[in-house]
Structures are given as C-alpha cells and as structure tokens.
Design an enzyme around this catalytic site. Sequence first.
Site, PDB file in Angstrom:
ATOM      1  N   VAL A 162      13.639   4.390 -13.013  1.00 11.15           N
ATOM      2  CA  VAL A 162      14.408   4.837 -13.360  1.00 11.15           C
ATOM      3  C   VAL A 162      15.224   4.140 -14.220  1.00 11.15           C
ATOM      4  O   VAL A 162      15.423   3.854 -15.539  1.00 11.15           O
ATOM      5  CB  VAL A 162      16.075   5.127 -12.260  1.00 11.15           C
ATOM      6  CG1 VAL A 162      17.140   4.374 -13.314  1.00 11.15           C
ATOM      7  CG2 VAL A 162      15.266   5.828 -11.434  1.00 11.15           C
ATOM      8  N   GLY A 209      13.061   4.424 -17.427  1.00 11.34           N
ATOM      9  CA  GLY A 209      13.785   5.961 -18.378  1.00 11.34           C
ATOM     10  C   GLY A 209      15.184   4.993 -18.703  1.00 11.34           C
ATOM     11  O   GLY A 209      15.316   5.364 -20.149  1.00 11.34           O
ATOM     12  N   GLU A 210      16.378   4.429 -18.269  1.00 11.97           N
ATOM     13  CA  GLU A 210      17.173   3.768 -18.854  1.00 11.97           C
ATOM     14  C   GLU A 210      16.747   2.660 -20.009  1.00 11.97           C
ATOM     15  O   GLU A 210      17.446   2.873 -21.048  1.00 11.97           O
ATOM     16  CB  GLU A 210      17.367   2.530 -17.816  1.00 11.97           C
ATOM     17  CG  GLU A 210      18.579   1.845 -18.101  1.00 11.97           C
ATOM     18  CD  GLU A 210      20.120   2.220 -17.546  1.00 11.97           C
ATOM     19  OE1 GLU A 210      21.606   1.800 -18.227  1.00 11.97           O
ATOM     20  OE2 GLU A 210      20.216   2.533 -16.437  1.00 11.97           O
ATOM     21  N   ALA A 211      15.710   1.586 -20.082  1.00  8.90           N
ATOM     22  CA  ALA A 211      15.354   1.014 -20.969  1.00  8.90           C
ATOM     23  C   ALA A 211      15.212   1.970 -21.741  1.00  8.90           C
ATOM     24  O   ALA A 211      15.692   1.426 -22.839  1.00  8.90           O
ATOM     25  CB  ALA A 211      14.438   0.647 -20.186  1.00  8.90           C
ATOM     26  N   SER A 224      18.349   4.640 -22.987  1.00  8.45           N
ATOM     27  CA  SER A 224      19.262   3.591 -24.018  1.00  8.45           C
ATOM     28  C   SER A 224      19.155   3.446 -25.005  1.00  8.45           C
ATOM     29  O   SER A 224      19.643   3.159 -26.185  1.00  8.45           O
ATOM     30  CB  SER A 224      19.463   2.236 -23.098  1.00  8.45           C
ATOM     31  OG  SER A 224      20.583   2.700 -21.735  1.00  8.45           O
TER      32      SER A 224
END
Length: 116
Positions: free
Chosen positions: A35, A38-40, A43
Amino acid sequence: MGIVVLEQSAERVVATMPVSGNTQSFGLLHGGASVALGEALGSWAAVIHASTLGKSAVGLDINATHHKGARGGTITGVATAISLGRTIASHEVVISNEAGERLCTVRITNLIVAAM
C-alpha cells in the site's frame, strides 16, 4: 523501503522495491508495504499533474486488494492515470512480481489543492 523510480509522468509512474526488508513476521511481503508503494507512486503522479496547474496534491482515498504473496525478489509498481482533472486525480497501481504476476491492485485518489 528501497523504492527506485524508473519512469515518471502524470500519466504513468514506474518503480521497483525489494521484498527483503519489507516483510511481515511470516516472511511474506507486508501488505502495508504494498500500500505504501502504491501511495508513493499514485501520489507522485498526482503531484506531477497538479504542478502543471500550478497546484499540489494531497491524498483523499486509497484502497488495495492483495491477490498473491511474495517472499523474495523485487516487485514492480506501475501507476496509471484513471482520471486527471482540475480538482481530482485518480490512479490505479498494479504491483507485480518478477514473473509478471499481479500481487496487489491499489486505487488512489488525490485532491488537487493550492500549491504548498
């Protein structure tokens, strides 16, 4: 986390991350590490998009589905734009192993805000 960015644009960000050092107590790739990857990526793609508007981006929503585990090697994340708007940017991030098998699917939505 050992993330290495290979390609970056608002439409697509690609990066790798080692499984080693990102595992849970059973020796499997930690779901939180997937996660976080994925966020990195999602974003970062949203920030690139927002910068073309003279703005920035902040996380609004993220979800993940874990399909398969990994015990070693390197994983690759590919963030692909779903929608790049004036107020919202959404990306799908597909995380796969070295054999190309999908391990996790992350969907992230970022709010486009005034530059920080």
